[in-house]
Motif scaffolding. Structure first.
Motif, PDB file in Angstrom:
ATOM      1  N   ASN A 109       7.521   8.939   3.929  1.00  0.00           N
ATOM      2  CA  ASN A 109       7.189   7.653   4.557  1.00  0.00           C
ATOM      3  C   ASN A 109       7.173   6.521   3.543  1.00  0.00           C
ATOM      4  OD1 ASN A 109       6.975   8.641   7.172  1.00  0.00           O
ATOM      5  ND2 ASN A 109       4.812   9.162   6.939  1.00  0.00           N
ATOM      6  N   ARG A 126       3.761  -6.105   4.503  1.00  0.00           N
ATOM      7  CA  ARG A 126       2.896  -5.270   5.333  1.00  0.00           C
ATOM      8  C   ARG A 126       3.442  -3.839   5.344  1.00  0.00           C
ATOM      9  NH1 ARG A 126      -1.001  -5.889   9.101  1.00  0.00           N
ATOM     10  NH2 ARG A 126      -1.119  -4.352  10.788  1.00  0.00           N
ATOM     11  N   ILE A 127       2.690  -2.919   4.805  1.00  0.00           N
ATOM     12  CA  ILE A 127       3.094  -1.513   4.760  1.00  0.00           C
ATOM     13  C   ILE A 127       2.658  -0.842   6.053  1.00  0.00           C
ATOM     14  CG2 ILE A 127       2.871   0.655   3.513  1.00  0.00           C
ATOM     15  CD1 ILE A 127       2.139  -0.959   1.036  1.00  0.00           C
ATOM     16  N   PHE A 128       3.590  -0.232   6.760  1.00  0.00           N
ATOM     17  CA  PHE A 128       3.222   0.378   8.037  1.00  0.00           C
ATOM     18  C   PHE A 128       2.275   1.546   7.810  1.00  0.00           C
ATOM     19  CE2 PHE A 128       6.565   3.460   7.208  1.00  0.00           C
ATOM     20  CZ  PHE A 128       6.207   4.591   7.942  1.00  0.00           C
ATOM     21  N   SER A 129       1.478   1.835   8.825  1.00  0.00           N
ATOM     22  CA  SER A 129       0.351   2.755   8.676  1.00  0.00           C
ATOM     23  C   SER A 129       0.779   4.140   8.216  1.00  0.00           C
ATOM     24  CB  SER A 129      -0.422   2.860   9.993  1.00  0.00           C
ATOM     25  OG  SER A 129       0.419   3.311  11.041  1.00  0.00           O
ATOM     26  N   GLY A 130       1.985   4.591   8.606  1.00  0.00           N
ATOM     27  CA  GLY A 130       2.421   5.916   8.222  1.00  0.00           C
ATOM     28  C   GLY A 130       2.644   6.079   6.739  1.00  0.00           C
ATOM     29  N   ARG A 132       0.874   4.400   4.346  1.00  0.00           N
ATOM     30  CA  ARG A 132      -0.327   4.139   3.545  1.00  0.00           C
ATOM     31  C   ARG A 132      -0.929   5.394   2.932  1.00  0.00           C
ATOM     32  NH1 ARG A 132      -2.648   0.060   8.075  1.00  0.00           N
ATOM     33  NH2 ARG A 132      -1.015  -1.526   7.856  1.00  0.00           N
ATOM     34  N   PRO A 133      -0.997   6.528   3.645  1.00  0.00           N
ATOM     35  CA  PRO A 133      -1.512   7.734   2.982  1.00  0.00           C
ATOM     36  C   PRO A 133      -0.669   8.153   1.774  1.00  0.00           C
ATOM     37  CG  PRO A 133      -1.542   8.014   5.365  1.00  0.00           C
ATOM     38  CD  PRO A 133      -0.780   6.753   5.095  1.00  0.00           C
ATOM     39  N   GLU A 136      -1.702   5.933  -1.118  1.00  0.00           N
ATOM     40  CA  GLU A 136      -3.003   6.332  -1.654  1.00  0.00           C
ATOM     41  C   GLU A 136      -2.912   7.643  -2.416  1.00  0.00           C
ATOM     42  OE1 GLU A 136      -5.635   4.339  -1.743  1.00  0.00           O
ATOM     43  OE2 GLU A 136      -4.207   2.922  -0.861  1.00  0.00           O
TER      44      GLU A 136
END
Length: 218
Positions: A109, A126-130, A132-133, A136
């Protein structure tokens, strides 16, 4: 010494080419670059002939031909053991292989959402939610390695295979303005100002601005 060539694609866009090229530089192997002309319609067919995985880079060293970035890393480590591509300590070496393998096989992703583009700069992205993990997780890996081994590279004073594997991520974080705390920013800056990275970046900025992209990340 046997002649060595490295087949690569765009220096601006190809994260895997960058990784393989850095590994060759770290090993002290003098390679002749063989760029695949990504502006040609036949580029994909050429890559199919060169690498069954349709991926670059591909290292040819004498009678040996090897593709897949981690396979190249292992070949160079065995061929040039004094280059120190992996840490000398067995536990550190195991961790280096683990985090390198995680980048090699994962973070889809992140790679899809933040493609490598050395020319581009985004003040806000804007980084899409998928993804972001994945971001991190990269940060956690970097913190763990830097805390354990003291930096400035992931496994101490010298660059390792892990740094080659995560170098494209440093460029992505810069391109898309991913916020980093001071320790991680210092690491990213170390990689981005590392002389081999500066050489690659200068060549990338001199490339044509548009290429025909493959259907896979290259």
């Amino acid at each position: 010494m046997s002649k060595a060539t490295l087949t690569i694609s765009s220096k601006n866009y190809s994260s895997w080419s960058l990784r393989g090229w850095l590994l060759c530089r770290m090993a002290g192997l003098d390679v002749t670059e063989e760029p695949v002309d990504m502006t040609e319609a036949s580029a994909r067919q050429e890559l199919l002939l060169l690498t069954p995985s349709v991926l670059v880079p591909r290292l040819t060293h004498g009678d040996v031909a090897v593709w897949d970035t981690l396979a190249i890393a292992e070949y160079l480590h065995e061929t040039f053991p004094k280059a120190g591509l992996y840490p000398a300590d067995v536990a550190a070496r195991a961790l280096c292989r683990a985090v390198s393998g995680e980048m090699h096989s994962g973070f889809y992703n992140l790679r899809s959402a933040l493609p490598m583009n050395l020319r581009a700069r985004h003040d806000r992205f804007r980084i899409f939610s998928g993804a972001r993990p994945d971001v991190e997780r990269v940060k956690a890996i970097w913190h763990d390695c830097l805390d354990r081994f003291g930096g400035p590279f992931l496994f101490g004073a010298r660059p390792s295979v892990a740094d080659a594997m995560y170098a494209p991520v440093c460029t992505r974080f810069r391109t898309y303005a991913v916020p980093l705390d001071p320790a991680l920013q210092a690491y990213a800056d170390t990689i981005l100002t590392w002389p081999p990275m500066l050489d690659w970046t200068r060549a990338a900025l001199a490339e044509p601005e548009e290429i025909v992209e493959l259907e896979v990340e290259f």
